[in-house]
Design a protein around this motif. Sequence first.
Motif, PDB file in Angstrom:
ATOM      1  N   SER A 154       0.847  -1.194   0.000  1.00 59.19           N
ATOM      2  CA  SER A 154       0.000   0.000   0.000  1.00 59.19           C
ATOM      3  C   SER A 154       0.880   1.240   0.000  1.00 59.19           C
ATOM      4  CB  SER A 154      -0.929   0.019   1.219  1.00 59.19           C
ATOM      5  OG  SER A 154      -0.181   0.148   2.412  1.00 59.19           O
ATOM      6  N   LYS A 156       0.561   5.803   0.646  1.00 53.26           N
ATOM      7  CA  LYS A 156      -0.153   7.055   0.822  1.00 53.26           C
ATOM      8  C   LYS A 156       0.681   8.145   0.162  1.00 53.26           C
ATOM      9  CE  LYS A 156      -2.350   5.791   5.218  1.00 53.26           C
ATOM     10  NZ  LYS A 156      -2.485   6.123   6.660  1.00 53.26           N
ATOM     11  N   LYS A 221      -8.740   7.199  -3.977  1.00 47.87           N
ATOM     12  CA  LYS A 221      -8.151   5.890  -3.719  1.00 47.87           C
ATOM     13  C   LYS A 221      -7.946   5.171  -5.038  1.00 47.87           C
ATOM     14  CE  LYS A 221      -9.198   1.603  -1.165  1.00 47.87           C
ATOM     15  NZ  LYS A 221     -10.220   0.928  -0.319  1.00 47.87           N
ATOM     16  N   VAL A 229      -2.914  -1.057  -2.932  1.00 47.76           N
ATOM     17  CA  VAL A 229      -3.884  -0.024  -2.595  1.00 47.76           C
ATOM     18  C   VAL A 229      -3.152   1.297  -2.372  1.00 47.76           C
ATOM     19  CG1 VAL A 229      -5.631   0.759  -0.946  1.00 47.76           C
ATOM     20  CG2 VAL A 229      -5.479  -1.664  -1.557  1.00 47.76           C
ATOM     21  N   LYS A 231      -3.607   5.700  -1.711  1.00 43.30           N
ATOM     22  CA  LYS A 231      -4.475   6.813  -1.333  1.00 43.30           C
ATOM     23  C   LYS A 231      -3.743   8.122  -1.584  1.00 43.30           C
ATOM     24  CE  LYS A 231      -6.864   4.149   2.257  1.00 43.30           C
ATOM     25  NZ  LYS A 231      -7.181   4.043   3.707  1.00 43.30           N
TER      26      LYS A 231
END
Length: 333
Positions: A154, A156, A221, A229, A231
């Motif tokens: 993931s 960010k 997202k 994943v 964001k």
Amino acid sequence: MFKLSDKKLRIGVVGFGKMGMLHAGIVNALPEAQLVAVCEKNGLIRKFLRKILKDVSVVEDVEKLCQMDLDAVYVTTPISSHFPVVKSLYESKVAYNLFVEKTLASNFKEAKEISELARGFGGVNMVGYMRRFSVSFMKAKNLLDQGVIGEPVSFKAYAYSSDFFGVKGNSKVHTPQVGVVRDLGCHAIDLALWFFGDFRVEDVKIESIINDSSADSAYFKVRGPNDLVGKFNVSWCVDGYRIPEVGFIIEGSEGTLSVNDDELTLNLKDGKKRKWFRHDLGDQVGFWLGSPEYYREDECFVKAVTSGKTVEPCFETAAKVDCIIDEVLARAG
């Protein structure tokens, strides 16, 4: 392929605002290139340039550049004009080696057509996503490619500035019409595509803070390869960011990598930790104007033109950013 021999690349710049001046200054500092022409629609600016740039032709129309034997052209006009300017440069045969400031176009349809024109006419093409040439992001890319944090799970990403912090409900303040995602968030999107490959957009939220017609803050997202994943948070209304900043926190199967414009931190699950600042990563260039990454990208473009080799991010690569932005805006309604 351009034959260097005893002459320098003859460079033209279309649009002599802040970015036009920046690239013109760097080009003249490169040993292989020389600014020889400027196209600027503002009459006062043209008058001023003719006084200070004695050896540079200054014109008001792109088509007037076609008789100047240019090897390459920089397009540094507002985003909304990139499509007609680039199309005119190609169709008027001004030059086939083009550098366009980000974003490539106002939307994916225009970006796709520009990419198709580039394939048809040939030459070297590049878009000014200069953070790919920042030492911290280059180091991050290298570590990811080496698998130092294992398989990315993931991330960010953020792109923040304080340009409009504290301004709320003010109809007299004019923000860039392209909105915060295209103006600022494009850098984070481009880096994510560079780091991880293609991804698709899922959830989106865009806020208007300054006035009803202004897109000032965005959250979205994405889903990438191997169920990665991501964001994104993008805003030009965040306190403490006098200079715009882009950053990532990337979680991998073997550790975490955090990177922004100025530093990079590595925390591995085996207990190893490492931190690098800009000065630790050899952040030196031949001529410092704006920031070192601008010199590196211009040097990269010029060397590609002289060698006839392709360079990244090219038009086709940059068009993917426009595609993601269109998807974000469409999902936001």
